[in-house]
Design a protein around this motif. Structure first.
Motif, PDB file in Angstrom:
ATOM      1  N   UNK A  68       7.673  -0.463  -8.557  1.00  0.00           N
ATOM      2  CA  UNK A  68       7.609  -1.777  -9.186  1.00  0.00           C
ATOM      3  C   UNK A  68       6.530  -2.557  -8.444  1.00  0.00           C
ATOM      4  N   UNK A  69       5.683  -3.244  -9.197  1.00  0.00           N
ATOM      5  CA  UNK A  69       4.633  -4.078  -8.614  1.00  0.00           C
ATOM      6  C   UNK A  69       5.046  -5.539  -8.768  1.00  0.00           C
ATOM      7  N   UNK A  70       5.245  -6.224  -7.642  1.00  0.00           N
ATOM      8  CA  UNK A  70       5.640  -7.626  -7.659  1.00  0.00           C
ATOM      9  C   UNK A  70       4.470  -8.558  -7.351  1.00  0.00           C
ATOM     10  N   UNK A  71       3.255  -8.114  -7.646  1.00  0.00           N
ATOM     11  CA  UNK A  71       2.052  -8.910  -7.389  1.00  0.00           C
ATOM     12  C   UNK A  71       2.217 -10.319  -7.932  1.00  0.00           C
ATOM     13  N   UNK A  72       1.920 -11.356  -7.209  1.00  0.00           N
ATOM     14  CA  UNK A  72       1.229 -11.443  -5.912  1.00  0.00           C
ATOM     15  C   UNK A  72       2.163 -11.511  -4.707  1.00  0.00           C
ATOM     16  N   UNK A  74       4.469 -10.492  -1.482  1.00  0.00           N
ATOM     17  CA  UNK A  74       4.422  -9.479  -0.429  1.00  0.00           C
ATOM     18  C   UNK A  74       5.819  -9.335   0.150  1.00  0.00           C
ATOM     19  N   UNK A  75       6.305  -8.162   0.400  1.00  0.00           N
ATOM     20  CA  UNK A  75       5.653  -6.899   0.088  1.00  0.00           C
ATOM     21  C   UNK A  75       5.521  -6.709  -1.417  1.00  0.00           C
ATOM     22  N   UNK A  76       4.368  -6.196  -1.783  1.00  0.00           N
ATOM     23  CA  UNK A  76       3.998  -6.128  -3.192  1.00  0.00           C
ATOM     24  C   UNK A  76       4.771  -5.072  -3.972  1.00  0.00           C
ATOM     25  N   UNK A  77       4.955  -3.899  -3.371  1.00  0.00           N
ATOM     26  CA  UNK A  77       5.532  -2.768  -4.109  1.00  0.00           C
ATOM     27  C   UNK A  77       6.940  -2.436  -3.616  1.00  0.00           C
ATOM     28  N   UNK A  78       7.720  -1.886  -4.527  1.00  0.00           N
ATOM     29  CA  UNK A  78       8.992  -1.268  -4.170  1.00  0.00           C
ATOM     30  C   UNK A  78       9.031   0.107  -4.827  1.00  0.00           C
ATOM     31  N   UNK A  79       9.313   1.117  -4.019  1.00  0.00           N
ATOM     32  CA  UNK A  79       9.607   2.440  -4.555  1.00  0.00           C
ATOM     33  C   UNK A  79      11.095   2.474  -4.846  1.00  0.00           C
ATOM     34  N   UNK A  80      11.471   3.110  -5.947  1.00  0.00           N
ATOM     35  CA  UNK A  80      12.878   3.189  -6.342  1.00  0.00           C
ATOM     36  C   UNK A  80      13.216   4.663  -6.568  1.00  0.00           C
ATOM     37  N   UNK A  81      14.093   5.181  -5.715  1.00  0.00           N
ATOM     38  CA  UNK A  81      14.566   6.559  -5.817  1.00  0.00           C
ATOM     39  C   UNK A  81      15.978   6.520  -6.390  1.00  0.00           C
ATOM     40  N   UNK A  82      16.215   7.239  -7.473  1.00  0.00           N
ATOM     41  CA  UNK A  82      17.562   7.340  -8.049  1.00  0.00           C
ATOM     42  C   UNK A  82      18.114   8.714  -7.677  1.00  0.00           C
ATOM     43  N   UNK A  83      19.159   8.706  -6.862  1.00  0.00           N
ATOM     44  CA  UNK A  83      19.729   9.934  -6.313  1.00  0.00           C
ATOM     45  C   UNK A  83      21.106  10.200  -6.902  1.00  0.00           C
ATOM     46  N   UNK A  84      21.444  11.472  -7.000  1.00  0.00           N
ATOM     47  CA  UNK A  84      22.742  11.866  -7.550  1.00  0.00           C
ATOM     48  C   UNK A  84      23.393  12.877  -6.605  1.00  0.00           C
ATOM     49  N   UNK A  85      24.662  12.630  -6.315  1.00  0.00           N
ATOM     50  CA  UNK A  85      25.487  13.594  -5.598  1.00  0.00           C
ATOM     51  C   UNK A  85      26.344  14.281  -6.654  1.00  0.00           C
ATOM     52  N   UNK A  86      25.967  15.477  -7.026  1.00  0.00           N
ATOM     53  CA  UNK A  86      26.721  16.219  -8.044  1.00  0.00           C
ATOM     54  C   UNK A  86      28.117  16.568  -7.531  1.00  0.00           C
ATOM     55  N   UNK A  87      28.188  16.926  -6.268  1.00  0.00           N
ATOM     56  CA  UNK A  87      29.457  17.326  -5.665  1.00  0.00           C
ATOM     57  C   UNK A  87      30.466  16.179  -5.646  1.00  0.00           C
ATOM     58  N   UNK A  88      30.001  14.968  -5.360  1.00  0.00           N
ATOM     59  CA  UNK A  88      30.895  13.816  -5.249  1.00  0.00           C
ATOM     60  C   UNK A  88      30.834  12.889  -6.462  1.00  0.00           C
ATOM     61  N   UNK A  89      30.047  13.269  -7.450  1.00  0.00           N
ATOM     62  CA  UNK A  89      29.917  12.495  -8.693  1.00  0.00           C
ATOM     63  C   UNK A  89      29.559  11.036  -8.413  1.00  0.00           C
ATOM     64  N   UNK A  90      28.466  10.866  -7.652  1.00  0.00           N
ATOM     65  CA  UNK A  90      28.007   9.529  -7.279  1.00  0.00           C
ATOM     66  C   UNK A  90      26.507   9.399  -7.520  1.00  0.00           C
ATOM     67  N   UNK A  91      26.094   8.144  -7.702  1.00  0.00           N
ATOM     68  CA  UNK A  91      24.678   7.823  -7.832  1.00  0.00           C
ATOM     69  C   UNK A  91      24.332   6.785  -6.770  1.00  0.00           C
TER      70      UNK A  91
END
Length: 187
Positions: A68-72, A74-91
């Motif tokens: 995501x770019x939040x220009x102008x 700062x901090x300008x950017x955010x990386x977003x990781x979407x993770x899944x635990x299949x074993x525990x059925x969680x995100x």
């Protein structure tokens, strides 16, 4: 740690801090039922390994990576990781804040192989560099493309002649034949 189907960010942070005492982590508010935590760029590789390998977490699947770019701002950017635990059925939503000037972070493609192409896509469209990436080439844009089209300061009106290819030109008769063949194959 007993993690319910909707992980408690506070308990998750406590568990991560137990194994990584110096890591800069914080819980983030969320309007959905998905836990969200922030991690510093320098701590991302260690946190990623812990999230994948810790038996009570086991976030083995990277479902998505975007930016995501939040220009102008700062901090300008955010990386977003979407993770899944299949074993525990969680995100889990994992976020990393990056500055606008020279944004870079270590690759997690060794932790989650799906990150390989996703990191290339983020670099291609936002210009965020993933240090140590095994194949840092453009993925969506032509190799000779200048700039990063999903940045908010990217020029909307582009006055650039394509250099890597020319538009396909077909005659009217070829166009009609292509349509006819397409209709026949679709039934």
């Amino acid at each position: 740690m007993n993690v319910p189907n909707v992980p408690d960010p506070t308990a998750l942070l406590a568990a991560l801090q137990q194994d990584l005492p110096g890591a800069a982590l914080e819980a983030a508010p969320s309007i959905d039922l998905q836990a969200t935590i922030y991690v510093s760029p320098g701590d991302l590789p260690a946190v990623a390994l812990l999230l994948r390998d810790r038996p009570d977490l086991r976030y083995v699947f990277l479902a998505e990576l975007t930016a995501v770019d939040f220009h102008p701002r700062e901090p300008r950017f955010e990386l977003v990781y979407l993770l899944v635990s299949l074993e525990h059925r969680q995100r889990l939503r994992l976020k990393v804040r990056l500055p606008g000037d020279g944004p870079h972070v270590r690759t997690v493609s060794g932790v989650w192989p799906a990150a390989n192409w996703l990191e290339r896509e983020v670099w291609d469209l936002f210009g965020i560099v993933f240090d140590g990436h095994p194949d840092p080439r453009r993925l969506l844009m032509p190799e000779d493309w200048e700039g990063f089209p999903l940045r908010k300061d990217y020029p909307v009106q582009i006055q650039m002649t394509p250099l890597s290819g020319q538009a396909l030109q077909v005659t009217e008769e070829e166009f009609r034949d292509n349509l006819r063949r397409d209709r026949l194959t679709r039934g």
